[in-house]
Design a protein around this motif. Structure first.
Motif, PDB file in Angstrom:
ATOM      1  N   VAL A  22      37.894  30.874  43.695  1.00  0.00           N
ATOM      2  CA  VAL A  22      39.119  31.859  43.801  1.00  0.00           C
ATOM      3  C   VAL A  22      39.921  30.810  44.878  1.00  0.00           C
ATOM      4  O   VAL A  22      39.427  30.573  45.806  1.00  0.00           O
ATOM      5  CB  VAL A  22      39.184  33.106  44.190  1.00  0.00           C
ATOM      6  CG1 VAL A  22      40.409  33.815  44.296  1.00  0.00           C
ATOM      7  CG2 VAL A  22      38.259  34.110  43.330  1.00  0.00           C
ATOM      8  N   PRO A  23      41.177  30.466  44.136  1.00  0.00           N
ATOM      9  CA  PRO A  23      42.115  29.401  45.273  1.00  0.00           C
ATOM     10  C   PRO A  23      42.452  30.295  46.535  1.00  0.00           C
ATOM     11  O   PRO A  23      43.151  31.285  46.346  1.00  0.00           O
ATOM     12  CB  PRO A  23      43.061  28.758  44.235  1.00  0.00           C
ATOM     13  CG  PRO A  23      43.265  30.018  43.340  1.00  0.00           C
ATOM     14  CD  PRO A  23      41.927  30.568  42.932  1.00  0.00           C
ATOM     15  N   HIS A  24      42.885  29.679  47.651  1.00  0.00           N
ATOM     16  CA  HIS A  24      43.244  30.137  48.778  1.00  0.00           C
ATOM     17  C   HIS A  24      44.234  29.312  49.049  1.00  0.00           C
ATOM     18  O   HIS A  24      44.194  27.915  49.065  1.00  0.00           O
ATOM     19  CB  HIS A  24      42.114  30.538  49.669  1.00  0.00           C
ATOM     20  CG  HIS A  24      40.995  31.244  49.358  1.00  0.00           C
ATOM     21  ND1 HIS A  24      41.291  32.815  49.164  1.00  0.00           N
ATOM     22  CD2 HIS A  24      39.912  31.015  49.132  1.00  0.00           C
ATOM     23  CE1 HIS A  24      40.166  33.237  49.036  1.00  0.00           C
ATOM     24  NE2 HIS A  24      39.391  32.314  48.769  1.00  0.00           N
ATOM     25  N   GLY A  25      45.267  29.626  50.001  1.00  0.00           N
ATOM     26  CA  GLY A  25      46.358  28.695  50.670  1.00  0.00           C
ATOM     27  C   GLY A  25      46.931  27.804  49.710  1.00  0.00           C
ATOM     28  O   GLY A  25      47.557  28.342  48.652  1.00  0.00           O
ATOM     29  N   THR A  26      46.820  26.411  49.795  1.00  0.00           N
ATOM     30  CA  THR A  26      47.472  25.394  48.811  1.00  0.00           C
ATOM     31  C   THR A  26      46.425  25.049  47.782  1.00  0.00           C
ATOM     32  O   THR A  26      46.845  24.194  46.970  1.00  0.00           O
ATOM     33  CB  THR A  26      47.977  24.425  49.755  1.00  0.00           C
ATOM     34  OG1 THR A  26      46.891  23.838  50.368  1.00  0.00           O
ATOM     35  CG2 THR A  26      48.961  24.694  50.598  1.00  0.00           C
ATOM     36  N   GLU A  27      45.392  25.495  47.564  1.00  0.00           N
ATOM     37  CA  GLU A  27      44.485  25.175  46.745  1.00  0.00           C
ATOM     38  C   GLU A  27      44.623  25.363  45.204  1.00  0.00           C
ATOM     39  O   GLU A  27      45.303  26.553  44.978  1.00  0.00           O
ATOM     40  CB  GLU A  27      43.104  25.922  47.162  1.00  0.00           C
ATOM     41  CG  GLU A  27      42.151  25.497  48.382  1.00  0.00           C
ATOM     42  CD  GLU A  27      41.015  26.303  48.551  1.00  0.00           C
ATOM     43  OE1 GLU A  27      40.436  25.960  49.527  1.00  0.00           O
ATOM     44  OE2 GLU A  27      40.693  27.368  47.926  1.00  0.00           O
ATOM     45  N   GLY A  82      46.685  28.520  44.605  1.00  0.00           N
ATOM     46  CA  GLY A  82      46.777  29.682  45.698  1.00  0.00           C
ATOM     47  C   GLY A  82      48.123  30.068  45.932  1.00  0.00           C
ATOM     48  O   GLY A  82      49.225  29.527  45.563  1.00  0.00           O
ATOM     49  N   GLU A  84      50.058  29.602  48.539  1.00  0.00           N
ATOM     50  CA  GLU A  84      50.839  28.650  49.199  1.00  0.00           C
ATOM     51  C   GLU A  84      50.713  27.357  48.473  1.00  0.00           C
ATOM     52  O   GLU A  84      51.794  26.376  49.013  1.00  0.00           O
ATOM     53  CB  GLU A  84      50.378  28.473  50.744  1.00  0.00           C
ATOM     54  CG  GLU A  84      50.319  29.610  51.503  1.00  0.00           C
ATOM     55  CD  GLU A  84      49.600  29.422  52.674  1.00  0.00           C
ATOM     56  OE1 GLU A  84      49.372  28.408  53.145  1.00  0.00           O
ATOM     57  OE2 GLU A  84      48.880  30.438  53.259  1.00  0.00           O
TER      58      GLU A  84
END
Length: 351
Positions: A22-27, A82, A84
């Motif tokens: 699961v992508p977080h931030g800018t991922e 993500g 961001e």
């Protein structure tokens, strides 16, 4: 999702099953479509590089942790981004730049992330493409390759980029000067096609394997040599204008010595290959022959963007590829180690 990972150095890849990322931030998460298999992957699985003289470069001491999912020639489709990451088109086919740095040092700020001393590269420090999905830390590392053959496009992230960056270091007059490519495997084949596109008119290729020399000749090399032939160096030394530059895609003591001894005065030798070993240098001959001996390590993000544009504009096919299923990653590694790949083996997955 499945990963095919190194769980113990020097041992076969193991299949790991885990939750989808699961992508977080800018991922950004990519569904893998292709991943090339590289000689560097063999070194990474062994956990070291041979520095010669019985010395080794221990990769565990350099930040590589297990389990490690190899694979740095990564092409896939965007699955998710993500909060961001900004505007990222879901479903777009992209090539991932793998040679990621810390992002804060002067090398990274200057656009030379591949030379960062605290690299966080995909397929080395971060999980790579021997998996059904890959997490890329920021969308700036994604390059649009729509219109290119996916297997060929995947190899641009390392094989193509490494050849292109080395060629950019050659200098001189490409229309007049002779260039030697040592090694006619995947890297050498890529370099031969790129050198033509970059305007090099006089290209020699050296390889000990007859089939690879024949392949180089069929791709348009002007001179093909067996470096084990006692007359090979003499043939290079007798060239009109002499040999201006050599790129060694193998990196053994024998290939490096062959390249250095064949150069004209003022020549340049560029070492790319990581096979291993060491050489002895006569130091007075470096200034007396005005030689330049330099290394070239993959390439930066800007160079990869330039390379993709060059391949697209010239409709280039840099290297012969063979596509095999992702779950044959271990078999592909064994074939590569045994010299059973004519060009580049590329793993394929259909999400």
């Amino acid at each position: 999702m499945r990963r095919f990972a190194v769980t113990a150095f020097g041992r076969p890849l193991c299949t790991l099953v885990e939750d989808d990322p699961v992508p977080h931030g800018t991922e950004v998460v990519l569904d893998l479509e292709r991943c090339g298999v590289c000689h560097t992957d063999l070194h990474l699985r062994e956990g070291h590089y041979d520095l010669g003289g019985g010395r080794r470069l221990d990769l565990a001491a350099r930040g590589m942790t297990l389990p490690a999912t190899l694979g740095h020639e990564i092409l896939g489709r965007v699955r998710a981004a993500g909060p961001e990451a900004g505007a990222v088109e879901i479903g777009r086919r992209v090539l991932a730049y793998p040679w990621i740095g810390c992002g804060t040092c002067h090398r990274c700020r200057d656009g030379e992330e591949n030379l960062c001393a605290a690299g966080r590269c995909l397929g080395v420090h971060r999980p790579g493409g021997f998996a059904e999905a890959v997490v890329v830390p920021h969308p700036r590392y994604l390059i649009d390759v729509e219109g290119l053959d996916p297997s060929a496009a995947a190899t641009l992230a390392c094989s193509g980029l490494t050849a292109y960056s080395a060629l950019r270091k050659v200098g001189g007059d490409p229309a007049r000067d002779w260039l030697l490519l040592v090694g006619a495997g995947g890297l050498g084949q890529s370099a031969l096609s790129l050198a033509r596109a970059l305007g090099h008119h006089r290209i020699a290729v050296a390889d000990t394997a007859p089939d690879k020399r024949a392949r180089a000749a069929s791709l348009g090399a002007d001179l093909v040599l067996d470096p084990a032939d006692p007359g090979a160096r003499a043939a290079l030394l007798d060239l009109e204008t002499g040999l201006a530059a050599a790129i060694d895609f193998v990196g053994t003591p024998e290939t490096t010595r062959f390249a250095l001894d064949s150069l004209r005065r003022g020549g340049r030798s560029i070492t790319v290959g990581l096979f291993g070993g060491e050489i002895a240098l006569s130091l007075p001959l470096l200034p007396l022959r005005a030689l330049t001996l330099t290394g070239s390590y993959v390439g930066n993000l800007g160079e990869l963007r330039e390379l993709v544009a060059l391949v697209q504009s010239h409709r280039l096919t840099l290297v012969e590829t063979e596509t095999v299923p992702l779950d044959q990653a271990e078999e592909a590694m064994r074939r590569l180690a045994a010299g059973g790949a004519a060009g580049r083996i590329v793993l394929a997955h259909a999400p």
